[in-house]
Enzyme design. Structure first.
Site, short mmCIF file in Angstrom:
data_model
loop_
_atom_site.label_atom_id
_atom_site.label_comp_id
_atom_site.label_asym_id
_atom_site.label_seq_id
_atom_site.Cartn_x
_atom_site.Cartn_y
_atom_site.Cartn_z
N ASP A 242 0.67 -1.25 -0.24
CA ASP A 242 -0.05 -0.21 -0.20
C ASP A 242 0.86 0.93 -0.05
O ASP A 242 0.57 2.46 -0.38
CB ASP A 242 -0.40 0.06 0.81
N HIS B 123 1.49 5.92 -2.88
CA HIS B 123 -0.11 4.69 -2.58
C HIS B 123 -0.80 5.02 -3.88
O HIS B 123 -0.97 5.96 -4.47
CB HIS B 123 -1.02 5.81 -1.93
N GLU C 98 -2.54 8.84 -1.30
CA GLU C 98 -3.05 7.67 -0.40
C GLU C 98 -4.57 8.84 -0.71
O GLU C 98 -5.81 8.04 -0.45
CB GLU C 98 -2.99 7.53 1.25
N ASP D 10 -5.90 -2.73 -3.11
CA ASP D 10 -5.56 -1.99 -3.36
C ASP D 10 -4.58 -2.10 -5.18
O ASP D 10 -5.22 -1.65 -5.91
CB ASP D 10 -3.91 -1.13 -2.33
N TRP E 30 -11.65 -5.94 -1.89
CA TRP E 30 -10.81 -6.39 -0.84
C TRP E 30 -10.48 -7.61 -1.28
O TRP E 30 -9.65 -8.42 -2.60
CB TRP E 30 -10.08 -6.80 0.56
N ASP F 51 4.80 2.33 9.54
CA ASP F 51 4.58 1.08 10.07
C ASP F 51 3.74 0.53 9.25
O ASP F 51 2.62 -0.01 10.36
CB ASP F 51 4.76 1.39 11.59
N GLU F 52 3.61 0.29 8.14
CA GLU F 52 2.44 -0.61 7.31
C GLU F 52 3.58 -1.77 6.22
O GLU F 52 3.82 -2.70 6.63
CB GLU F 52 1.46 -0.18 6.92
#
Length: 912
Positions: A438, A735, A714, A451, A504, A443-444
């Site tokens: 993404d 993003h 994003e 996406d 998703w 912190d991901e």
């Protein structure tokens, strides 16, 4: 005399077929010919002297016609093709080499340090000294790790991969790499050193701060196989004879960065022990590895208001900073912090959340040294450097990502739109880092399914994603729950219970279908078919009276009207979105069943029944769709969810009016954004799609470009117009999802679209607009280069087309019947279909008039009847069918003290 050439042969989806993971690789080749009548009728394939004839027109992913290859086999394949009795010459041979195809091929075992290398300890180096006799003919190093690894032989780097073996669903699938190390070996003693880092295996993953998702011990599996001139083979694998020592990397984490101490220190030599691990989960790569793909020089170094040294690399990238330092002293500490943007002229680190994104170096005495990390990566355009005086000439950004082959290009006459397209490309480059993430900075950095579901068509045009997304889909299948639920991220480190979120989870159906449509690969459909069915069966089981209603949904995520703290709060009803996606995925599964020669009846019936329920629950007889939002109309129109022509007509007009009433600002989130321009175009309103695409005020696709963006954001307003960062917790500046509209730009603005799987047939249908004087797109299809270029000049519209051999095209020109063409270059000139718009009759006409509407907005603003296009459009929305000249008077009616007649007269004068 005509000339036809074929080749070179390509194996599966690999550009470098060293260590291929199948014994029967499918073969592809391209044909180049100046014979306009050429058509392949047969081919001959030669494998090291064994020739097989195949009577077929196929030249993409042709089944392997020879005996299966064993492990470690090296073979050369060439091809020649025939059109009737005319044969091409043989192609140059292409070499393929298989990897270790069975767990039984591994004599090595995973080994891990006994005392050192624990969590929080320095990164360990595992070593083995190998004594080799004379006559080395070839050598291969097969390697993988729990963690990430970097190997060196006799001090020289092995390969150019970064963060190998990459990130897969380690519990079920772990990639290994095959390295040709022949040139690195020598007679006598050879030192093999392998540095291990935490990577995805043991580092932090996701925002909760948890680490060691897959285990708490780093481990190495390596097998060096040396073949001598006499044919004998010596195998040296990881076992208890290896040793371990600490490296100079004292700490490493993908989120937090790397701490390196370059001072010479002695490390205790540790023994290693074998750790149990299933070798049956080892798989060869299907696509290219992560590499350093580019190096960008620093553009500027300056001091911030607080006195910090800041660096601008001019482009938001993923990778790290390389520094060339001079006259360093022992103990000197240099700290490099990273961020994508500046805020108040300082490093804008708040969007990183808990990720430290900091690299630290403790230096030794040296006249000259180059420092950079190798076990981490960052998303950044700017860096802050403390501890050294630096100049731009000594700094560079090393760009890191999966080394995908570029296949698609777009250009046009609008500079901002070209920059937007470059932003889409850079956003993909940064986020296609072993998995489709993404975002690459906070912190991901997870493989969010929603996406890539919306972005897959754009990705498949810009780069060769077949192997990259194919391996990701294999992980999706193994992570899928027994009940068919699809995790929100792949690989799954969130461990949600029965995760079922529309758009998703639909990545399970949509992404394989896109890969098939763009690459002609039925193999990915066959491999993913059970996964696709399981997802549709799961969500079908959740329906009530035929619709999927209630339960958790992301919905039309990050709708621009949603407040920063609540990205779920979209205009589109989540039940409408969920049920629409169920129809779409059921139809895809039915299509796949037909392609594979299986029974499609169940899914055809499910799609038909759900479509009927969708209309019954959510659509009025007049075509209004529940929640009356742009996204629900885009879904209904593009996916043919409305049964009557009257409903479709009214829905199309309502979508158009919503776009007008919003002042051509975007009104969709993740779900609606890839569809809204297509829906407007197919509804006969391409001019409104252009107005939406080319709007520059916030929110819009081009607003970030006006704010200096070099990647896709994003949020539509990740940075606010005043230059401050959006207060939302999720605010990334890299993003790719909202860049999905680039697919419409390729297919509709330029006019280059696949009409059959793998571009075996192509649709050329450019849709020009007064806003552009020229546009073009070029794509490297599996058959070769296809391109469309058009220009408007002097009342003429000229279209140039290139079609590769093996493909054909249907060309749609304004005012002409469709034209069938085969391979070659073609050109047509017709009257320019873009003509001046007539004087607006209604308020709707005025809004649609791209030249007059901005002038009307300026005039109405001067008259005190509104401020800005968006607000005035909203105020004008109730009066769309009224005469255009009356708009000023109608707006003035809101203020009884105003005399609307003067305002009407001024607007009438403007309109002529």
């Amino acid at each position: 005399m005509t000339a036809t050439t074929a080749g070179p042969v390509r194996f599966e989806h690999r550009d470098d077929p060293l260590g291929l993971g199948t014994a029967t690789p499918r073969l592809s080749w391209q044909v180049r010919t100046d014979d306009p009548d050429w058509a392949q009728t047969a081919c001959e394939l030669d494998l090291d002297g064994t020739v097989v004839r195949v009577d077929s027109a196929e030249q993409v992913l042709v089944p392997w016609p020879f005996e299966p290859l064993p492990s470690r086999a090296r073979a050369a394949v060439r091809v020649r093709v025939a059109s009737g009795d005319d044969w091409s010459a043989w192609s140059e041979p292409s070499t393929v080499e298989t990897g270790l195809l069975s767990a039984a091929d591994w004599s090595a075992r995973f080994v891990s340090p006994v005392e050192i290398g624990g969590i929080g300890s320095p990164a360990p180096i595992l070593s083995r000294t190998v004594t080799l006799r004379p006559g080395i003919a070839s050598a291969r190093l097969y390697a993988t790790a729990h963690g990430v690894y970097e190997a060196r032989l006799n001090g020289e780097r092995v390969g150019d991969e970064v963060l190998a073996p990459g990130w897969t669903s380690y519990q079920a699938r772990l990639r290994y790499q095959t390295h040709d190390v022949t040139a690195l070996l020598q007679e006598g003693e050879n030192e093999l050193d392998v540095l291990l880092g935490n990577g995805w295996f043991r580092g932090r993953l996701a925002w909760a701060g948890k680490r060691a998702h897959y285990g708490d011990r780093l481990a190495l599996l390596a097998q060096l196989e040396v073949t001598y001139a006499d044919g004998t083979v010596e195998v040296i694998g990881t076992d208890e004879q290896w040793t371990a020592r600490n490296s100079t990397v004292l700490a490493d984490d993908l989120y937090d960065g790397q701490l390196t101490d370059l001072r010479a220190t002695e490390s205790t030599v540790d023994r290693v022990e074998v750790v149990e691990a299933d070798l049956g989960r080892l798989v060869a790569p299907e696509g290219p590895p992560v590499r350093a793909t580019e190096v960008l020089p620093a553009l500027k170094v300056w001091q911030s208001p607080s006195g910090r040294t800041l660096v601008d690399f001019g482009q938001n990238v993923v990778g790290w900073v390389r520094m060339h330092l001079r006259n360093t002293r022992a103990g000197q500490e240099i700290v490099v912090r990273h961020a994508e943007v500046l805020e108040h002229d300082e490093l804008g680190v708040r969007p990183l959340r808990s990720a430290k994104a900091t690299d630290t170096y403790v230096l030794d005495d040296a006249a000259e040294v180059v420092v950079e990390p190798n076990l981490t990566f960052h998303g950044f355009r700017y860096a802050e450097i403390t501890g050294a005086d630096v100049v731009a000439e000594d700094l560079a950004a090393v760009v890191v990502g999966t080394d995908l082959r570029r296949t698609g290009w777009f250009s046009c006459s609008d500079h901002d739109l070209e920059q937007f397209h470059r932003n889409v490309v850079w956003g993909m480059r940064g986020n296609f880092l072993d998995v489709p993430t993404d975002c690459p900075q906070r912190d991901e950095r997870l493989g969010w399914t929603g996406d890539i579901q919306v972005f897959a068509p754009t990705a498949g045009f810009l780069f060769d994603t077949a192997g990259f997304l194919g391996t990701w889909l294999a992980d999706l299948a193994v992570e899928q729950h027994e009940d068919g639920s699809v995790p929100y991220v792949i690989p799954d480190v969130l461990y949600g219970k029965s995760p079922t979120a529309t758009a998703w989870g639909d990545a399970a159906t949509v992404v394989p279908w896109v890969l098939y449509r763009r690459n002609g690969d039925t193999g990915v459909l066959a491999r993913q078919f059970d996964s696709m069915r399981a997802w549709v069966d799961k969500i079908a089981s959740l329906t009530t009276d035929g619709v999927w209603a209630g339960g958790f949904q992301f919905g039309d995520w990050l709708d621009p009207t949603a407040p920063p703290e609540n990205p779920f709060a979209a205009q589109a009803n989540p039940d409408v979105v969920a049920t629409a996606y169920l129809i779409r995925s059921a139809e895809i599964v039915a299509e796949v069943a037909r392609v594979l020669g299986r029974n499609a009846g169940h899914y055809e019936k499910l799609a038909a029944e759900t479509r009927e329920a969708f209309v019954r629950h959510y659509v009025t007889d007049a075509g209004r769709v529940l929640s009356d939002a742009p996204t629900v109309y885009a879904l209904a129109l593009e996916w043919d969810l409305l049964p009557t022509s009257e409903q479709r007509s009214h829905a199309a007009e309502r979508l158009a009016d919503l776009v007008r009433a919003n002042g051509f600002r975007i009104g969709t989130g993740f779900v609606g954004t890839p569809l809204v321009t297509d829906a407007l175009t197919s509804a006969g309103r391409p001019g409104l799609a252009y107005r939406l695409l080319l709007e520059r005020d916030c929110p819009s696709w081009l607003y970030p470009v006006t704010m200096g963006a070099t990647t896709i954001w994003e949020r539509w307003d990740s940075m606010l117009p005043d230059g401050s960062i959006n207060p939302g917790e999720m605010t990334s500046f890299n993003h790719y999802a909202l860049g999905a509209v680039a697919d419409w730009m390729h297919r509709t603005v330029a006019g280059l679209a696949p009409a059959a799987p793998g571009y075996r047939r192509i649709t050329v249908r450019p849709v020009p607009d007064a806003a552009l004087t020229h546009a073009s797109a070029r794509h490297e299809t599996p058959y070769g280069t296809a391109s469309v270029s058009w220009r408007r000049d002097g009342g003429e519209f000229t279209v140039e087309v290139e079609i590769p051999a093996g493909s054909s095209a249907e060309v749609h020109l304004p005012g002409r019947a469709p034209i069938e063409v085969r391979h070659g270059r073609h050109e047509w000139t017709v009257p320019d279909p873009v003509t001046p718009r007539p004087v607006p009759v209604t308020v709707r006409d005025l809004l649609d008039h791209a030249e007059l509407w901005p002038k009307a907005v300026a005039l109405l603003g001067e008259l005190g009847l509104g401020e800005g296009s968006a607000q005035i459009a909203k105020e004008a929305a109730p009066f769309l069918d009224r005469p255009a000249a009356e708009l000023a008077g109608l707006l003035a009616m809101k203020d009884p003290s105003r005399d609307g007649s003067a305002a009407e007269a001024a607007l009438a004068a403007l309109l002529g």
